[in-house]
Write a protein that holds these residues in place. Structure first.
Motif, PDB file in Angstrom:
ATOM      1  N   LYS A  86       0.831  -1.210   0.000  1.00 33.39           N
ATOM      2  CA  LYS A  86       0.000   0.000   0.000  1.00 33.39           C
ATOM      3  C   LYS A  86       0.863   1.257   0.000  1.00 33.39           C
ATOM      4  CE  LYS A  86      -4.293  -1.532   2.219  1.00 33.39           C
ATOM      5  NZ  LYS A  86      -5.295  -0.531   1.827  1.00 33.39           N
ATOM      6  N   LYS A  87       1.919   1.211   0.766  1.00 37.46           N
ATOM      7  CA  LYS A  87       2.790   2.377   0.870  1.00 37.46           C
ATOM      8  C   LYS A  87       3.472   2.674  -0.467  1.00 37.46           C
ATOM      9  CE  LYS A  87       6.672   3.853   3.677  1.00 37.46           C
ATOM     10  NZ  LYS A  87       7.643   3.345   4.670  1.00 37.46           N
ATOM     11  N   LEU A  88       4.024   1.626  -1.078  1.00 36.04           N
ATOM     12  CA  LEU A  88       4.694   1.815  -2.364  1.00 36.04           C
ATOM     13  C   LEU A  88       3.703   2.215  -3.442  1.00 36.04           C
ATOM     14  CD1 LEU A  88       7.422  -0.964  -2.643  1.00 36.04           C
ATOM     15  CD2 LEU A  88       7.395   1.168  -1.372  1.00 36.04           C
ATOM     16  N   SER A  89       2.543   1.584  -3.401  1.00 35.67           N
ATOM     17  CA  SER A  89       1.535   1.856  -4.401  1.00 35.67           C
ATOM     18  C   SER A  89       1.092   3.319  -4.338  1.00 35.67           C
ATOM     19  CB  SER A  89       0.360   0.914  -4.169  1.00 35.67           C
ATOM     20  OG  SER A  89      -0.717   1.301  -4.976  1.00 35.67           O
ATOM     21  N   ARG A  90       0.978   3.772  -3.125  1.00 35.68           N
ATOM     22  CA  ARG A  90       0.590   5.175  -2.927  1.00 35.68           C
ATOM     23  C   ARG A  90       1.640   6.137  -3.499  1.00 35.68           C
ATOM     24  NH1 ARG A  90      -3.320   9.015  -1.663  1.00 35.68           N
ATOM     25  NH2 ARG A  90      -2.130  10.845  -1.156  1.00 35.68           N
ATOM     26  N   LEU A  91       2.888   5.845  -3.224  1.00 36.07           N
ATOM     27  CA  LEU A  91       3.967   6.683  -3.755  1.00 36.07           C
ATOM     28  C   LEU A  91       3.914   6.702  -5.272  1.00 36.07           C
ATOM     29  CD1 LEU A  91       6.632   8.288  -3.468  1.00 36.07           C
ATOM     30  CD2 LEU A  91       7.839   6.097  -3.459  1.00 36.07           C
ATOM     31  N   MET A  92       3.725   5.539  -5.830  1.00 36.39           N
ATOM     32  CA  MET A  92       3.681   5.363  -7.280  1.00 36.39           C
ATOM     33  C   MET A  92       2.544   6.179  -7.899  1.00 36.39           C
ATOM     34  SD  MET A  92       4.346   3.398 -10.082  1.00 36.39           S
ATOM     35  CE  MET A  92       3.433   2.992 -11.550  1.00 36.39           C
ATOM     36  N   THR A  93       1.354   6.073  -7.335  1.00 34.29           N
ATOM     37  CA  THR A  93       0.209   6.725  -7.985  1.00 34.29           C
ATOM     38  C   THR A  93       0.150   8.220  -7.686  1.00 34.29           C
ATOM     39  OG1 THR A  93      -1.200   6.103  -6.122  1.00 34.29           O
ATOM     40  CG2 THR A  93      -1.239   4.663  -8.028  1.00 34.29           C
ATOM     41  N   ALA A  94       0.538   8.620  -6.471  1.00 37.39           N
ATOM     42  CA  ALA A  94       0.375  10.027  -6.100  1.00 37.39           C
ATOM     43  C   ALA A  94       1.577  10.879  -6.503  1.00 37.39           C
ATOM     44  CB  ALA A  94       0.133  10.157  -4.598  1.00 37.39           C
ATOM     45  N   ASN A  95       2.784  10.347  -6.375  1.00 43.01           N
ATOM     46  CA  ASN A  95       3.979  11.148  -6.632  1.00 43.01           C
ATOM     47  C   ASN A  95       5.032  10.367  -7.411  1.00 43.01           C
ATOM     48  OD1 ASN A  95       2.933  12.112  -3.651  1.00 43.01           O
ATOM     49  ND2 ASN A  95       3.565  13.824  -4.937  1.00 43.01           N
ATOM     50  N   GLY A  96       4.568   9.530  -8.308  1.00 41.81           N
ATOM     51  CA  GLY A  96       5.495   8.721  -9.107  1.00 41.81           C
ATOM     52  C   GLY A  96       5.940   9.439 -10.370  1.00 41.81           C
ATOM     53  N   TRP A  97       6.288   8.624 -11.374  1.00 43.39           N
ATOM     54  CA  TRP A  97       6.811   9.193 -12.622  1.00 43.39           C
ATOM     55  C   TRP A  97       5.765  10.053 -13.314  1.00 43.39           C
ATOM     56  CZ3 TRP A  97       7.958   4.195 -10.995  1.00 43.39           C
ATOM     57  CH2 TRP A  97       9.317   3.927 -10.761  1.00 43.39           C
ATOM     58  N   ASN A  98       4.514   9.655 -13.240  1.00 40.93           N
ATOM     59  CA  ASN A  98       3.456  10.457 -13.877  1.00 40.93           C
ATOM     60  C   ASN A  98       3.363  11.841 -13.253  1.00 40.93           C
ATOM     61  OD1 ASN A  98       2.866   8.277 -15.446  1.00 40.93           O
ATOM     62  ND2 ASN A  98       1.083   7.624 -14.239  1.00 40.93           N
ATOM     63  N   TRP A  99       3.455  11.846 -11.932  1.00 38.36           N
ATOM     64  CA  TRP A  99       3.385  13.129 -11.225  1.00 38.36           C
ATOM     65  C   TRP A  99       4.518  14.047 -11.674  1.00 38.36           C
ATOM     66  CZ3 TRP A  99       6.870  15.450  -7.782  1.00 38.36           C
ATOM     67  CH2 TRP A  99       6.388  16.546  -7.081  1.00 38.36           C
ATOM     68  N   LEU A 100       5.691  13.472 -11.719  1.00 39.78           N
ATOM     69  CA  LEU A 100       6.862  14.257 -12.093  1.00 39.78           C
ATOM     70  C   LEU A 100       6.675  14.874 -13.468  1.00 39.78           C
ATOM     71  CD1 LEU A 100       9.627  14.878 -10.860  1.00 39.78           C
ATOM     72  CD2 LEU A 100      10.538  12.898 -12.088  1.00 39.78           C
ATOM     73  N   GLU A 101       6.196  14.051 -14.385  1.00 45.36           N
ATOM     74  CA  GLU A 101       6.031  14.526 -15.750  1.00 45.36           C
ATOM     75  C   GLU A 101       4.938  15.586 -15.854  1.00 45.36           C
ATOM     76  OE1 GLU A 101       5.225  12.527 -20.100  1.00 45.36           O
ATOM     77  OE2 GLU A 101       6.378  11.466 -18.556  1.00 45.36           O
ATOM     78  N   ALA A 102       3.876  15.383 -15.082  1.00 43.38           N
ATOM     79  CA  ALA A 102       2.734  16.292 -15.201  1.00 43.38           C
ATOM     80  C   ALA A 102       2.967  17.623 -14.498  1.00 43.38           C
ATOM     81  CB  ALA A 102       1.483  15.619 -14.641  1.00 43.38           C
ATOM     82  N   TRP A 103       3.709  17.615 -13.394  1.00 42.36           N
ATOM     83  CA  TRP A 103       3.715  18.800 -12.544  1.00 42.36           C
ATOM     84  C   TRP A 103       5.052  19.486 -12.361  1.00 42.36           C
ATOM     85  CZ3 TRP A 103      -0.808  20.609 -12.368  1.00 42.36           C
ATOM     86  CH2 TRP A 103      -1.902  19.755 -12.382  1.00 42.36           C
ATOM     87  N   VAL A 104       6.126  18.831 -12.731  1.00 41.30           N
ATOM     88  CA  VAL A 104       7.438  19.455 -12.552  1.00 41.30           C
ATOM     89  C   VAL A 104       8.042  19.765 -13.915  1.00 41.30           C
ATOM     90  CG1 VAL A 104       9.752  19.176 -11.609  1.00 41.30           C
ATOM     91  CG2 VAL A 104       7.782  18.228 -10.383  1.00 41.30           C
ATOM     92  N   THR A 105       8.230  21.063 -14.182  1.00 41.93           N
ATOM     93  CA  THR A 105       8.900  21.455 -15.423  1.00 41.93           C
ATOM     94  C   THR A 105       9.979  22.458 -15.102  1.00 41.93           C
ATOM     95  OG1 THR A 105       7.180  23.123 -15.733  1.00 41.93           O
ATOM     96  CG2 THR A 105       6.964  21.096 -17.007  1.00 41.93           C
ATOM     97  N   ASP A 106      11.086  22.339 -15.824  1.00 41.61           N
ATOM     98  CA  ASP A 106      12.232  23.232 -15.621  1.00 41.61           C
ATOM     99  C   ASP A 106      12.647  23.295 -14.159  1.00 41.61           C
ATOM    100  OD1 ASP A 106      12.010  23.812 -18.339  1.00 41.61           O
ATOM    101  OD2 ASP A 106      10.604  25.443 -17.948  1.00 41.61           O
ATOM    102  N   GLY A 107      12.574  22.160 -13.484  1.00 48.98           N
ATOM    103  CA  GLY A 107      13.044  22.136 -12.100  1.00 48.98           C
ATOM    104  C   GLY A 107      12.137  22.845 -11.108  1.00 48.98           C
ATOM    105  N   ARG A 108      10.891  23.081 -11.513  1.00 47.13           N
ATOM    106  CA  ARG A 108       9.975  23.763 -10.591  1.00 47.13           C
ATOM    107  C   ARG A 108       8.614  23.046 -10.535  1.00 47.13           C
ATOM    108  NH1 ARG A 108      14.089  25.902  -9.347  1.00 47.13           N
ATOM    109  NH2 ARG A 108      14.543  28.122  -9.116  1.00 47.13           N
ATOM    110  N   PHE A 109       8.101  22.911  -9.342  1.00 48.59           N
ATOM    111  CA  PHE A 109       6.740  22.405  -9.119  1.00 48.59           C
ATOM    112  C   PHE A 109       5.832  23.610  -8.963  1.00 48.59           C
ATOM    113  CE2 PHE A 109       3.868  20.482  -5.606  1.00 48.59           C
ATOM    114  CZ  PHE A 109       2.915  20.097  -6.530  1.00 48.59           C
ATOM    115  N   ARG A 110       4.864  23.727  -9.858  1.00 50.68           N
ATOM    116  CA  ARG A 110       4.010  24.926  -9.866  1.00 50.68           C
ATOM    117  C   ARG A 110       2.537  24.567  -9.728  1.00 50.68           C
ATOM    118  NH1 ARG A 110       7.453  28.877 -12.293  1.00 50.68           N
ATOM    119  NH2 ARG A 110       9.148  27.810 -13.383  1.00 50.68           N
TER     120      ARG A 110
END
Length: 531
Positions: free
Chosen positions: A240-264
């Motif tokens: 559950k812990k790993l799954s949560r990390l994966m879905t909430a703040n995993g690779w998809n999150w990084l791609e969707a929300w972090v650009t040019d080194g900034r989370f906006r």
DNA sequence: ATGCATCGCGCG
DNA sequence: AAAGCGCGCGATGCAT
């Protein structure tokens, strides 16, 4: 001076509100009056213009419309109009249902911000506490500026560090639709230990599987299964812990929300009924501790992470002017509560205070309340009064004048019918009472935090020169916590400014009460190192 | 295919 | 199914 900003027009007004003609360009040191900060400020920031102060009429209207301080004002008594969120939300539904008749629709003329501004000034001036309300509106509006500035600047996130962290914990980045290696391996362990295949990502399937394996559980929540003794539990909790990390703040999150080194993310001042901020996009206000290691300062810069210690208990102290609680809060508040004899341990003090502010009735927290009440009757009476008022369907109001929403129409319905209906009515009323109990504390704490941040914003700007992102500036805010991104050599001054601003906020709200608002500050390269 | 409710969990 | 407040979001499962 004020400048009222509206499409194609900049109208100047003297401090007393008398018109002073039109101007050609925005003077960033004037107080700008506009319908909605989100509408105007991002484009100014993009042009390098940082505004000193503003009046956000939309946010101010929402406060004044409901505040008990302005209940008799023209503004509060008027029918819903374009400045009311609800009217705006309802609008498209009232007009035809056709989806594509947008062209046919008359572009309705915009409401004049000057008219609304004048109504607001009247409402504040005639209110039962103009000083507090004016402070609240100024703080709320400053928050609107800060929200835009934080989005513009962004929270520095190092994607490489984040990816490394994900790889360590989850395994290499999986192909779309597949589980990462560590998660897949854990799933196999679960299947092995239960003896049949199932999908642990589905709460329904998981519950069936656990029950089929003979476990007596009613849900698959962490709290419940943690108590069960079975070899599947440990790997399941890990899954559950790993799954949560994966879905909430995993690779998809990084791609969707972090650009040019900034989370906006989008910050939403006033987004919570109590006056707290909400956020949308990337779960900004839920950034798990697990990934905070990826939040790192730029080279030559530092993060100053500050946290208001035990903010809500201290706010309750100040609201109630409870001298004994103030005494307990001279140092670490929970230790102080232990020293008062109310409870035996620091952990108990914390649980008991939370219970007092949330309205606990059972469990450890409920059991500790009598001791707390005996030691701090004045503070506890304040939250009890707020709860009783809510149960009766009354409105409660924060220190600076933000009022709770009206109770649901059916709050007291069924109170005089059969026993079952009566019990439901009591339960509904109690539940609303817990909300109003918490509202006054959470809402007043949010006001303190806004004043803290607004004061800090000005202090930070004065520490250096150049565009605001070249100076120390706010990059994150989380209810009682801020992060400032600052050039290395100014970090100590930033920490001092944060403490100064906290003390100033306490004085602004509560004058010279003997209640302190200590903040912890940490100068770090990585958010993970802050505590 | 798309919308909505529910569960579960992260944060304060 | 947390007791005890306030949120947002993703996955699932059911309804439309």
């Amino acid at each position: 001076m004020f400048i009222v900003v509206s499409p194609g027009r900049l109208r100047a007004f003297a401090d007393d509100g008398t018109p002073a003609g039109e101007v050609d360009e925005i003077d960033p040191s004037a107080r700008l009056v506009w319908d909605d900060t989100r509408r105007w400020y991002p484009q100014l920031l993009a042009k390098g213009i940082r505004v000193e102060r503003c009046v956000d009429l939309r946010l101010s209207h929402a406060i004044l419309r409901h505040s008990s301080f302005t209940a008799s004002s023209e503004l509060a008594r008027a029918a819903l109009g374009p400045w009311d969120e609800q009217a705006v939300l309802d609008e498209p539904r009232e007009r035809g249902t056709a989806l594509f008749d947008l062209e046919a629709e008359e572009p309705r003329p915009e409401a004049d911000p000057v008219d609304e501004w004048m109504l607001q000034r009247e409402a504040v001036a005639a209110s039962s506490d103009p000083g507090r309300l004016a402070l609240l509106l100024a703080a709320e509006s400053a928050g609107a500026l800060i929200a835009c500035e934080m989005k513009f600047a962004g929270l520095p996130v190092d994607a490489a560090i984040h990816e490394r962290l994900l790889e360590q914990v989850l395994g290499p980045k999986p192909r779309p639709g597949e589980r990462p290696a560590h998660l897949e391996a854990l799933k196999q362990v679960l299947v092995e230990r239960l003896g049949f295949d199932f999908n642990p990502d589905s709460a329904v399937e998981l519950l069936k599987a656990l029950r089929r394996a003979g476990l007596n559980v009613a849900s698959t929540s962490k709290w419940e299964i943690r108590e069960v003794d079975h070899p599947v539990i440990e790997p399941l909790l890990e899954y559950k812990k790993l799954s949560r990390l994966m879905t909430a703040n995993g690779w998809n999150w990084l791609e969707a929300w972090v650009t040019d080194g900034r989370f906006r993310p989008e910050y939403v001042p006033g987004g919570v009924v109590t006056g707290r901020w909400a956020a949308s996009g990337g779960g900004a206000l839920q950034l798990p501790k697990q990934v905070r290691g990826a939040v790192v300062a730029d080279p030559g810069w530092k993060l100053v992470v500050a946290d208001a210690a035990q903010l809500e208990p201290r706010i309750l102290t100040a609201l109630s002017r409870d001298q004994r609680m103030a005494k307990a809060g001279e140092g670490d508040m929970y230790e102080g509560i232990v020293a008062s004899g109310a409870v035996a341990t620091r952990a108990q003090a914390k649980v008991a205070m939370l219970g007092a502010m949330y309205g606990a009735t059972t469990g450890e927290s409920g059991r500790l309340l009598p001791g707390l009440t005996k030691a701090f009757p004045q503070a506890l009476a304040l939250v009890e009064r707020a709860a009783r008022a809510g149960e009766r369907g009354e409105i409660v109001t924060t220190h600076l004048g933000r009022s709770s929403p009206p109770p649901p129409d059916d709050l007291l319905a069924g109170a005089n019918e059969n026993a079952a209906a009566e019990s439901r009515a009591r339960s509904r009323a109690r539940s609303w009472g817990r909300f109003t109990r918490n509202f006054v504390v959470q809402g007043s704490a949010a006001e303190w935090a806004l004043c803290w941040m607004a004061g800090l914003r000005g202090r930070l700007y004065d520490l250096a020169d150049g565009p605001f992102t070249a100076r120390p500036h706010l990059v994150f805010f989380l209810h009682d916590e801020v992060i400032v991104h600052t050039p290395d050599h100014l970090a100590e001054q930033v920490a001092a400014s944060i403490r100064d601003a906290a003390a100033a906020a306490g004085r602004l709200l509560f004058g010279e009460l003997p209640v302190t608002f200590p903040v912890t500050t940490a100068i770090v390269d990585s958010y993970a190192d802050a505590k």
